[in-house]
Structures are given as structure tokens and as C-alpha cells.
Design a protein around this motif. Structure first.
Motif, PDB file in Angstrom:
ATOM      1  N   GLU A  34       0.852  -1.188   0.000  1.00  0.00           N
ATOM      2  CA  GLU A  34       0.000   0.000   0.000  1.00  0.00           C
ATOM      3  C   GLU A  34       0.884   1.232   0.000  1.00  0.00           C
ATOM      4  OE1 GLU A  34      -2.376  -0.542   3.494  1.00  0.00           O
ATOM      5  OE2 GLU A  34      -3.643  -2.032   2.525  1.00  0.00           O
ATOM      6  N   THR A  35       0.400   2.285  -0.687  1.00  0.00           N
ATOM      7  CA  THR A  35       1.188   3.501  -0.800  1.00  0.00           C
ATOM      8  C   THR A  35       0.301   4.730  -0.933  1.00  0.00           C
ATOM      9  OG1 THR A  35       2.967   4.602  -2.007  1.00  0.00           O
ATOM     10  CG2 THR A  35       1.389   3.348  -3.324  1.00  0.00           C
ATOM     11  N   ASP A  36       0.855   5.855  -0.529  1.00  0.00           N
ATOM     12  CA  ASP A  36       0.242   7.162  -0.769  1.00  0.00           C
ATOM     13  C   ASP A  36       0.882   7.836  -1.976  1.00  0.00           C
ATOM     14  OD1 ASP A  36      -1.578   7.145   1.383  1.00  0.00           O
ATOM     15  OD2 ASP A  36      -0.009   7.767   2.773  1.00  0.00           O
ATOM     16  N   GLN A  37       1.961   7.245  -2.513  1.00  0.00           N
ATOM     17  CA  GLN A  37       2.654   7.842  -3.653  1.00  0.00           C
ATOM     18  C   GLN A  37       1.795   7.760  -4.914  1.00  0.00           C
ATOM     19  OE1 GLN A  37       6.244   5.427  -3.949  1.00  0.00           O
ATOM     20  NE2 GLN A  37       7.465   7.086  -3.058  1.00  0.00           N
ATOM     21  N   PRO A  38       1.805   8.818  -5.725  1.00  0.00           N
ATOM     22  CA  PRO A  38       1.179   8.702  -7.044  1.00  0.00           C
ATOM     23  C   PRO A  38       2.014   7.782  -7.932  1.00  0.00           C
ATOM     24  CG  PRO A  38       2.165  10.872  -6.761  1.00  0.00           C
ATOM     25  CD  PRO A  38       2.328  10.143  -5.462  1.00  0.00           C
ATOM     26  N   ILE A  39       1.433   7.355  -9.031  1.00  0.00           N
ATOM     27  CA  ILE A  39       2.078   6.373  -9.912  1.00  0.00           C
ATOM     28  C   ILE A  39       3.477   6.801 -10.327  1.00  0.00           C
ATOM     29  CG2 ILE A  39       1.939   5.254 -12.178  1.00  0.00           C
ATOM     30  CD1 ILE A  39      -1.159   5.361 -11.821  1.00  0.00           C
ATOM     31  N   GLY A  40       3.653   8.038 -10.746  1.00  0.00           N
ATOM     32  CA  GLY A  40       4.972   8.509 -11.185  1.00  0.00           C
ATOM     33  C   GLY A  40       6.028   8.379 -10.111  1.00  0.00           C
ATOM     34  N   ASP A  53      14.933  -6.316 -11.258  1.00  0.00           N
ATOM     35  CA  ASP A  53      13.936  -5.725 -12.146  1.00  0.00           C
ATOM     36  C   ASP A  53      12.657  -5.568 -11.338  1.00  0.00           C
ATOM     37  OD1 ASP A  53      12.835  -4.776 -14.541  1.00  0.00           O
ATOM     38  OD2 ASP A  53      12.213  -6.770 -15.173  1.00  0.00           O
ATOM     39  N   LEU A  54      12.170  -4.330 -11.218  1.00  0.00           N
ATOM     40  CA  LEU A  54      10.928  -4.040 -10.514  1.00  0.00           C
ATOM     41  C   LEU A  54       9.952  -3.417 -11.497  1.00  0.00           C
ATOM     42  CD1 LEU A  54      12.375  -2.296  -7.310  1.00  0.00           C
ATOM     43  CD2 LEU A  54      11.650  -4.677  -7.535  1.00  0.00           C
ATOM     44  N   ASP A  55       8.761  -3.974 -11.592  1.00  0.00           N
ATOM     45  CA  ASP A  55       7.738  -3.433 -12.488  1.00  0.00           C
ATOM     46  C   ASP A  55       6.435  -3.269 -11.730  1.00  0.00           C
ATOM     47  OD1 ASP A  55       9.201  -3.321 -14.961  1.00  0.00           O
ATOM     48  OD2 ASP A  55       9.086  -5.504 -15.032  1.00  0.00           O
ATOM     49  N   LEU A  56       5.813  -2.117 -11.912  1.00  0.00           N
ATOM     50  CA  LEU A  56       4.492  -1.872 -11.364  1.00  0.00           C
ATOM     51  C   LEU A  56       3.483  -2.572 -12.262  1.00  0.00           C
ATOM     52  CD1 LEU A  56       2.714  -0.439  -9.273  1.00  0.00           C
ATOM     53  CD2 LEU A  56       2.718   1.567 -10.790  1.00  0.00           C
ATOM     54  N   LEU A  57       2.755  -3.529 -11.712  1.00  0.00           N
ATOM     55  CA  LEU A  57       1.789  -4.314 -12.482  1.00  0.00           C
ATOM     56  C   LEU A  57       0.391  -3.709 -12.423  1.00  0.00           C
ATOM     57  CD1 LEU A  57       2.843  -7.872 -11.255  1.00  0.00           C
ATOM     58  CD2 LEU A  57       3.531  -6.725 -13.385  1.00  0.00           C
ATOM     59  N   LEU A  58      -0.018  -3.357 -11.208  1.00  0.00           N
ATOM     60  CA  LEU A  58      -1.351  -2.807 -10.973  1.00  0.00           C
ATOM     61  C   LEU A  58      -1.265  -1.719  -9.910  1.00  0.00           C
ATOM     62  CD1 LEU A  58      -3.267  -6.197 -10.628  1.00  0.00           C
ATOM     63  CD2 LEU A  58      -3.507  -4.597 -12.541  1.00  0.00           C
ATOM     64  N   TYR A  59      -2.080  -0.700 -10.069  1.00  0.00           N
ATOM     65  CA  TYR A  59      -2.198   0.387  -9.092  1.00  0.00           C
ATOM     66  C   TYR A  59      -3.694   0.617  -8.928  1.00  0.00           C
ATOM     67  CZ  TYR A  59      -1.365   4.990  -6.941  1.00  0.00           C
ATOM     68  OH  TYR A  59      -1.307   6.077  -6.080  1.00  0.00           O
ATOM     69  N   ASP A  60      -4.258   0.050  -7.871  1.00  0.00           N
ATOM     70  CA  ASP A  60      -5.709   0.078  -7.671  1.00  0.00           C
ATOM     71  C   ASP A  60      -6.416  -0.312  -8.961  1.00  0.00           C
ATOM     72  OD1 ASP A  60      -5.883   0.550  -4.947  1.00  0.00           O
ATOM     73  OD2 ASP A  60      -6.182   2.706  -5.146  1.00  0.00           O
ATOM     74  N   GLU A  61      -7.407   0.445  -9.356  1.00  0.00           N
ATOM     75  CA  GLU A  61      -8.193   0.158 -10.560  1.00  0.00           C
ATOM     76  C   GLU A  61      -7.756   1.011 -11.748  1.00  0.00           C
ATOM     77  OE1 GLU A  61     -10.646  -2.270 -10.785  1.00  0.00           O
ATOM     78  OE2 GLU A  61      -9.877  -2.820  -8.809  1.00  0.00           O
ATOM     79  N   VAL A  62      -6.574   1.591 -11.682  1.00  0.00           N
ATOM     80  CA  VAL A  62      -6.112   2.538 -12.700  1.00  0.00           C
ATOM     81  C   VAL A  62      -5.783   1.827 -14.012  1.00  0.00           C
ATOM     82  CG1 VAL A  62      -4.287   4.189 -13.314  1.00  0.00           C
ATOM     83  CG2 VAL A  62      -5.238   4.161 -10.992  1.00  0.00           C
ATOM     84  N   GLN A  63      -6.253   2.428 -15.104  1.00  0.00           N
ATOM     85  CA  GLN A  63      -5.844   2.066 -16.456  1.00  0.00           C
ATOM     86  C   GLN A  63      -5.217   3.320 -17.044  1.00  0.00           C
ATOM     87  OE1 GLN A  63      -9.867   0.430 -17.715  1.00  0.00           O
ATOM     88  NE2 GLN A  63      -8.464  -0.842 -18.905  1.00  0.00           N
ATOM     89  N   CYS A  64      -3.978   3.214 -17.539  1.00  0.00           N
ATOM     90  CA  CYS A  64      -3.309   4.379 -18.121  1.00  0.00           C
ATOM     91  C   CYS A  64      -2.181   3.931 -19.036  1.00  0.00           C
ATOM     92  CB  CYS A  64      -2.781   5.309 -17.023  1.00  0.00           C
ATOM     93  SG  CYS A  64      -1.486   4.604 -15.969  1.00  0.00           S
ATOM     94  N   SER A 124       0.532   6.344 -19.322  1.00  0.00           N
ATOM     95  CA  SER A 124       1.646   7.151 -18.858  1.00  0.00           C
ATOM     96  C   SER A 124       1.432   7.477 -17.380  1.00  0.00           C
ATOM     97  CB  SER A 124       1.712   8.437 -19.687  1.00  0.00           C
ATOM     98  OG  SER A 124       2.771   9.242 -19.272  1.00  0.00           O
ATOM     99  N   PRO A 125       2.464   7.475 -16.583  1.00  0.00           N
ATOM    100  CA  PRO A 125       3.886   7.351 -16.880  1.00  0.00           C
ATOM    101  C   PRO A 125       4.338   5.927 -17.170  1.00  0.00           C
ATOM    102  CG  PRO A 125       3.585   7.595 -14.521  1.00  0.00           C
ATOM    103  CD  PRO A 125       2.225   7.706 -15.140  1.00  0.00           C
ATOM    104  N   VAL A 126       3.420   4.963 -16.985  1.00  0.00           N
ATOM    105  CA  VAL A 126       3.678   3.568 -17.298  1.00  0.00           C
ATOM    106  C   VAL A 126       2.340   2.950 -17.698  1.00  0.00           C
ATOM    107  CG1 VAL A 126       3.383   2.780 -14.904  1.00  0.00           C
ATOM    108  CG2 VAL A 126       4.812   1.459 -16.429  1.00  0.00           C
ATOM    109  N   GLU A 127       2.383   1.933 -18.538  1.00  0.00           N
ATOM    110  CA  GLU A 127       1.139   1.294 -18.948  1.00  0.00           C
ATOM    111  C   GLU A 127       0.607   0.406 -17.826  1.00  0.00           C
ATOM    112  OE1 GLU A 127      -0.729  -1.406 -22.561  1.00  0.00           O
ATOM    113  OE2 GLU A 127       1.397  -0.888 -22.608  1.00  0.00           O
ATOM    114  N   LEU A 128      -0.647   0.663 -17.454  1.00  0.00           N
ATOM    115  CA  LEU A 128      -1.323  -0.119 -16.420  1.00  0.00           C
ATOM    116  C   LEU A 128      -2.702  -0.515 -16.904  1.00  0.00           C
ATOM    117  CD1 LEU A 128      -0.466   1.949 -13.219  1.00  0.00           C
ATOM    118  CD2 LEU A 128       0.538  -0.229 -13.907  1.00  0.00           C
ATOM    119  N   PRO A 129      -3.122  -1.741 -16.614  1.00  0.00           N
ATOM    120  CA  PRO A 129      -2.333  -2.835 -16.072  1.00  0.00           C
ATOM    121  C   PRO A 129      -1.184  -3.195 -17.019  1.00  0.00           C
ATOM    122  CG  PRO A 129      -4.675  -3.423 -16.121  1.00  0.00           C
ATOM    123  CD  PRO A 129      -4.506  -2.142 -16.842  1.00  0.00           C
TER     124      PRO A 129
END
Length: 164
Positions: free
Chosen positions: A58-64, A92-103, A105-110
Motif C-alpha cells: 500500500e502507498t500514498d505515492q502517485p504512480i509517477g 527488475d521491478l515493475d508496477l503491475l497494478l495500481y488500484d483500478e487505474v488504467q493508463c 503514462s507514466p507507465v502502462e497499467l495494467p
């Protein structure tokens, strides 16, 4: 607080880099929980086997900021920016999912690797089998059940991390 899922992988002193990477993530994020650790052959190049797992936090940081934190952790572990995509990795660390976000940029999610790489989907489905990724009609557990497991060989390996 956002729930994030993180893919970790290494094939250079993998056990050491995975453990230290988890320690670094635990200092940055709340309630870090890890999947089993899986070993697999290198994909796309000849090299030592990889260790891979997925962590939830869990984090308070925004995706970027999350992505920037991951890059800083990778760099602290000797990751060379600009290296070939299919090459050995210290961490190698990759952000896979961030809550329900689809985007995009700054990275493709999911992250698209979720659906194509057994070394991402299996541990992710282990951690969150009932989670439906944004834009998908099926749970991670169902996606793993339907996955063609002949595409890539991987196997769970013993791994104990102090905070798991």
C-alpha cells in the motif's frame, strides 16, 4: 492508500538481490506481502535462470513517484539504464497494478506482461486470485487457470524472507 502489485525478478546473484530489493520495498511501502518465489529459464536470451515473485503493498505515492522509486531501487542494486531489454538483470521491478487505474503514462497499467508471462501471472494469481484487473472480464485466478502452461516452464522454489 492505493494497493499496488509489483513484479520482482533477478538472474544475477538473484537470491541476494531479491532479498535486498524486498527490504528496500518494505522501507518504502506499507503492508508488503509476497507471493511464492518461482524459478524460470531466461526468456528472449541465453542466461542464468531467473527468480521471480510478486509483492502487494500500500502507498500514498502517485504512480509517477512509485515508478521513480522502483528505478532508484533498481539502480542501487546495479541495474544499468539503457541495457538491452532481454538481458541479465540484478533487479527488475515493475508496477503491475495500481488500484483500478488504467493508463498509458507514466507507465502502462495494467502491465501487459500480466497476461503473457507465466512468471508474472502465476505469482500474481497466487496473491490475488479473486481480483479482476481493470479492463478484464476475468479474475486473475481464472486467467491463470486458462493460461497455456506449456509456453514457459517455471517452478516454485524454497524462499523465506524475514517479513513474509
Amino acid at each position: 492508500m492505493a494497493t499496488i502489485y509489483i513484479s520482482l525478478g533477478s538472474n544475477i546473484e538473484a537470491d541476494t538481490h531479491i532479498r535486498r530489493g524486498l527490504d528496500d520495498l518494505a522501507r518504502q511501502y506499507h503492508n508488503l506481502i509476497i507471493s511464492s518465489v518461482f524459478e524460470s529459464e531466461a526468456v528472449g536470451f541465453e542466461g542464468d535462470n531467473f527468480l521471480n515473485l510478486v509483492a502487494r503493498a500500500e502507498t500514498d505515492q502517485p504512480i509517477g513517484e512509485v515508478v521513480a522509486t522502483f528505478k532508484a531501487i533498481e539502480q542501487a542494486h546495479g541495474r544499468q539504464r539503457g541495457a538491452k531489454k532481454f538481458a541479465p538483470r540484478t533487479l527488475d521491478l515493475d508496477l503491475l497494478l495500481y488500484d483500478e487505474v488504467q493508463c498509458q503514462s507514466p507507465v502502462e497499467l495494467p502491465r501487459p506482461e500480466i497476461y503473457h508471462n507465466a512468471f508474472v501471472l502465476w505469482p500474481l494469481a497466487e496473491l490475488a486470485p479473486d481480483l479482476v484487473p481493470p479492463g478484464q472480464p476475468h479474475t486473475l485466478g481464472a486467467l491463470w487457470q486458462a493460461y497455456d502452461k506449456t509456453q514457459q516452464q517455471l517452478w516454485p522454489v524454497p524462499f523465506a524472507w524475514p517479513r513474509s
